[in-house]
Design a protein around this motif. Sequence first.
Motif, PDB file in Angstrom:
ATOM      1  N   LEU B  57       3.915  39.252  -2.813  1.00  0.00           N
ATOM      2  CA  LEU B  57       2.867  38.440  -2.200  1.00  0.00           C
ATOM      3  C   LEU B  57       2.661  37.221  -3.089  1.00  0.00           C
ATOM      4  O   LEU B  57       2.118  37.320  -4.181  1.00  0.00           O
ATOM      5  CB  LEU B  57       1.572  39.244  -2.077  1.00  0.00           C
ATOM      6  CG  LEU B  57       0.381  38.507  -1.481  1.00  0.00           C
ATOM      7  CD1 LEU B  57       0.603  38.172  -0.020  1.00  0.00           C
ATOM      8  CD2 LEU B  57      -0.881  39.328  -1.625  1.00  0.00           C
ATOM      9  N   LEU B  60      -2.379  34.174  -1.134  1.00  0.00           N
ATOM     10  CA  LEU B  60      -3.268  34.595  -0.058  1.00  0.00           C
ATOM     11  C   LEU B  60      -4.466  33.668  -0.085  1.00  0.00           C
ATOM     12  O   LEU B  60      -5.080  33.486  -1.132  1.00  0.00           O
ATOM     13  CB  LEU B  60      -3.708  36.040  -0.301  1.00  0.00           C
ATOM     14  CG  LEU B  60      -4.409  36.825   0.787  1.00  0.00           C
ATOM     15  CD1 LEU B  60      -4.362  38.294   0.438  1.00  0.00           C
ATOM     16  CD2 LEU B  60      -5.840  36.417   0.989  1.00  0.00           C
ATOM     17  N   PHE B 108      -0.379  45.459  -2.139  1.00  0.00           N
ATOM     18  CA  PHE B 108      -0.112  44.565  -3.261  1.00  0.00           C
ATOM     19  C   PHE B 108      -1.317  44.571  -4.200  1.00  0.00           C
ATOM     20  O   PHE B 108      -2.415  44.229  -3.784  1.00  0.00           O
ATOM     21  CB  PHE B 108       0.085  43.120  -2.783  1.00  0.00           C
ATOM     22  CG  PHE B 108       1.129  42.950  -1.732  1.00  0.00           C
ATOM     23  CD1 PHE B 108       2.466  42.878  -2.066  1.00  0.00           C
ATOM     24  CD2 PHE B 108       0.769  42.829  -0.406  1.00  0.00           C
ATOM     25  CE1 PHE B 108       3.423  42.698  -1.094  1.00  0.00           C
ATOM     26  CE2 PHE B 108       1.722  42.642   0.579  1.00  0.00           C
ATOM     27  CZ  PHE B 108       3.052  42.589   0.231  1.00  0.00           C
ATOM     28  N   GLU B 109      -1.099  44.921  -5.463  1.00  0.00           N
ATOM     29  CA  GLU B 109      -2.193  44.839  -6.433  1.00  0.00           C
ATOM     30  C   GLU B 109      -2.682  43.395  -6.563  1.00  0.00           C
ATOM     31  O   GLU B 109      -3.843  43.132  -6.812  1.00  0.00           O
ATOM     32  CB  GLU B 109      -1.719  45.320  -7.809  1.00  0.00           C
ATOM     33  CG  GLU B 109      -1.472  46.809  -7.918  1.00  0.00           C
ATOM     34  CD  GLU B 109      -2.742  47.608  -8.119  1.00  0.00           C
ATOM     35  OE1 GLU B 109      -3.823  46.996  -8.181  1.00  0.00           O
ATOM     36  OE2 GLU B 109      -2.653  48.841  -8.189  1.00  0.00           O
ATOM     37  N   SER B 110      -1.741  42.465  -6.393  1.00  0.00           N
ATOM     38  CA  SER B 110      -2.102  41.063  -6.593  1.00  0.00           C
ATOM     39  C   SER B 110      -3.099  40.573  -5.556  1.00  0.00           C
ATOM     40  O   SER B 110      -3.786  39.590  -5.776  1.00  0.00           O
ATOM     41  CB  SER B 110      -0.852  40.193  -6.562  1.00  0.00           C
ATOM     42  OG  SER B 110      -0.118  40.449  -5.394  1.00  0.00           O
ATOM     43  N   ALA B 111      -3.177  41.275  -4.420  1.00  0.00           N
ATOM     44  CA  ALA B 111      -4.103  40.831  -3.376  1.00  0.00           C
ATOM     45  C   ALA B 111      -5.557  41.046  -3.784  1.00  0.00           C
ATOM     46  O   ALA B 111      -6.454  40.416  -3.231  1.00  0.00           O
ATOM     47  CB  ALA B 111      -3.823  41.579  -2.082  1.00  0.00           C
ATOM     48  N   ASN B 112      -5.780  41.925  -4.755  1.00  0.00           N
ATOM     49  CA  ASN B 112      -7.138  42.276  -5.137  1.00  0.00           C
ATOM     50  C   ASN B 112      -7.984  41.034  -5.444  1.00  0.00           C
ATOM     51  O   ASN B 112      -8.968  40.765  -4.769  1.00  0.00           O
ATOM     52  CB  ASN B 112      -7.066  43.207  -6.350  1.00  0.00           C
ATOM     53  CG  ASN B 112      -8.391  43.826  -6.697  1.00  0.00           C
ATOM     54  OD1 ASN B 112      -9.431  43.178  -6.543  1.00  0.00           O
ATOM     55  ND2 ASN B 112      -8.381  45.064  -7.146  1.00  0.00           N
ATOM     56  N   TRP B 113      -7.573  40.278  -6.429  1.00  0.00           N
ATOM     57  CA  TRP B 113      -8.371  39.104  -6.807  1.00  0.00           C
ATOM     58  C   TRP B 113      -8.252  37.978  -5.799  1.00  0.00           C
ATOM     59  O   TRP B 113      -9.199  37.233  -5.584  1.00  0.00           O
ATOM     60  CB  TRP B 113      -7.950  38.601  -8.184  1.00  0.00           C
ATOM     61  CG  TRP B 113      -8.563  39.374  -9.297  1.00  0.00           C
ATOM     62  CD1 TRP B 113      -9.060  40.634  -9.246  1.00  0.00           C
ATOM     63  CD2 TRP B 113      -8.756  38.923 -10.641  1.00  0.00           C
ATOM     64  NE1 TRP B 113      -9.529  41.005 -10.463  1.00  0.00           N
ATOM     65  CE2 TRP B 113      -9.355  39.975 -11.343  1.00  0.00           C
ATOM     66  CE3 TRP B 113      -8.469  37.743 -11.306  1.00  0.00           C
ATOM     67  CZ2 TRP B 113      -9.686  39.869 -12.695  1.00  0.00           C
ATOM     68  CZ3 TRP B 113      -8.789  37.642 -12.654  1.00  0.00           C
ATOM     69  CH2 TRP B 113      -9.399  38.694 -13.337  1.00  0.00           C
ATOM     70  N   MET B 114      -7.089  37.864  -5.186  1.00  0.00           N
ATOM     71  CA  MET B 114      -6.940  36.774  -4.214  1.00  0.00           C
ATOM     72  C   MET B 114      -7.867  37.008  -3.026  1.00  0.00           C
ATOM     73  O   MET B 114      -8.420  36.064  -2.468  1.00  0.00           O
ATOM     74  CB  MET B 114      -5.484  36.666  -3.775  1.00  0.00           C
ATOM     75  CG  MET B 114      -4.584  36.139  -4.875  1.00  0.00           C
ATOM     76  SD  MET B 114      -3.003  35.577  -4.268  1.00  0.00           S
ATOM     77  CE  MET B 114      -1.993  36.997  -4.522  1.00  0.00           C
TER      78      MET B 114
END
Lengths: 410, 197
Positions: B57, B60, B108-114
């Motif tokens: 990802l 976002l 996706f872990e990266s979606a957390n903050w995004m």
Amino acid sequence: MSVVDQHHVMLPEGSIGKQTSTLNLGPTHPATHGVFQNILELDGERIVDAEQTVGYIHRAFEKLAERRPLYQITPLTDRLNYCSSPINNMGWHITCEKLLGIKTPKRVDYLRVIIMELARISDHLICSSVMGVDTGAFTGFLYVMQYRELIYEIYEEVCGSRLTTNIGRIGGFERNFNDIAFRKLEQFLDEYPKVLKEFENLFTRNRIFMERTMGIGGISAERALNYGFTGPNLRAAGVDYDVRVHSPYSSYEDFNFNVPVGSTGDCYDRFLVRNKEMWESLSIIRQAYQKVQEFKGEEAEVFHADVPEYYLPKKEDVYTKMEALIYHFKIIMGETDIPSGEVYSAVEGGNGELGFYLISDGGRTPYRLHFRRPCFIYYQAYTELVKDSMLSDAIIVMSSLNLIAGELDA
Amino acid sequence: MALTNETIRLRLQEKFTGEVTGFEEPFGLLTFSAPKDSNLKVLQFLYEDAELGFQFLTDLCAVHYPERRGEELAVVYHLHNLVENVRIRFKVYTNISQPDVFTASKLFESANWMERETYDFYGVNFVGHPNLKRILNVDEMEYFPLRKEFPLEDQTRIDKDDEMFGRGGTNGFGDRWDEEKLRTISEAEQNDSKEIL
């Protein structure tokens, strides 16, 4: 029994009550190198949990950009990763050029590559040497700092400023590189390799440094990808993703260079990858400089594309020619309509993929602009990286990630 | 076989008949959208399918289109297949009165903050997000500042005439002036100056 447990004093069961303490690391802590807060939950000196708070220097760039013509957004990008502003500036120009359909001349591309790779070196040398500072070795930091100064002097010759550079324009550079700039570049290419070698000698096989960084803050390639890591931090984990190779911009396809990768993704690997990248950058600069010197005659004077709607005319023309005056006025007042469209363009920034998502509705300012800031995305992995390590390791993990508050908060 | 935009389009149309629509290729980047209820299904299919494999990802974010009734907010995912080096853009539209979209943070872990950032600025409510709170702005903030109804400049200013330079009309928000209010202000000012005289 894990390595951590061996170092940890184990008390007999039930001898004292289990207790954890909370420590606020930041927002203004000398060791965090930036304004962000980490709330650490500590069991003795071991980190049980961590939570990050960001946003202390949020400046709403995305909102500001919605009311500015394209050329006025460049100074905003300076302030994202301020250790390598020129890469941000170039990334923004390249995005605009993609939307406007501008093809830049080869010489401009090569000059841009020189500036971007200089910026990458200045970014990496700060990060690597600050890791040294955090492990107790100050000398390396001061030693390489002189050469960041030299890089800044080159910027100064090209654009007039040093840290927040606002370098280049849509279509090229504001002026041609002068002789002093090239002389300083030669000086840099001549002297910096020796300094970098010396710097590596100080650290790479240094027992103390290795013990402090190896096996600390490691991450697997799979987790790193899932966390959206890019740049040196992802490559340290063993994934050879580099925007310069995967989707070349600014004629990076004309250069030969290696993409260094690590294997464990720990602090030591990140340090090694950054150092190796500096060597690659030096090689790219040499190649680019050679290519720039090969231009002869009129071609050797080219420093911008012919785009009168977006590139400011010469001052003497503005004073004497009507057309130039009109363009000057239209550009300065932001009177030019941008073609409508949606574009995503990315460059390999100091910390990874720096993306610009630009939506234009045909107005004079972007309808929406979003920055993909690599720092912001990978900082969320910090909790996972520092869990079960010591408090002093938390500092090194932070500096090895090269967290830049400006990029985190936009 | 190299993964082309055409293949991705066909695979998606085959799997989600009629649900995935709006295929475009601006600047060569395949763009499409899906109803907001099936965003997770599409993302998961793109992630898990052996041939597609969009497992990274990149980005976002959200976009606000006030004129589009019923689909004012768009959540935009940029996905990347790193092996084939193909990027795609996936959009999900939602209405602004109930902006519920399923979270991608399980995938996706990266979606957390995004997603937290998107919530912070646009108020998109990511259903199932583990920690959906503001991230860059202060917690006490009561509005979503990147929505278009929040103009950048102080609206009570009357000393600046932006219409002169054509910037007032941008994005259909040029007529932000409340004509009634403006008249009252200027009348009040005139009265003031009369009193001084």
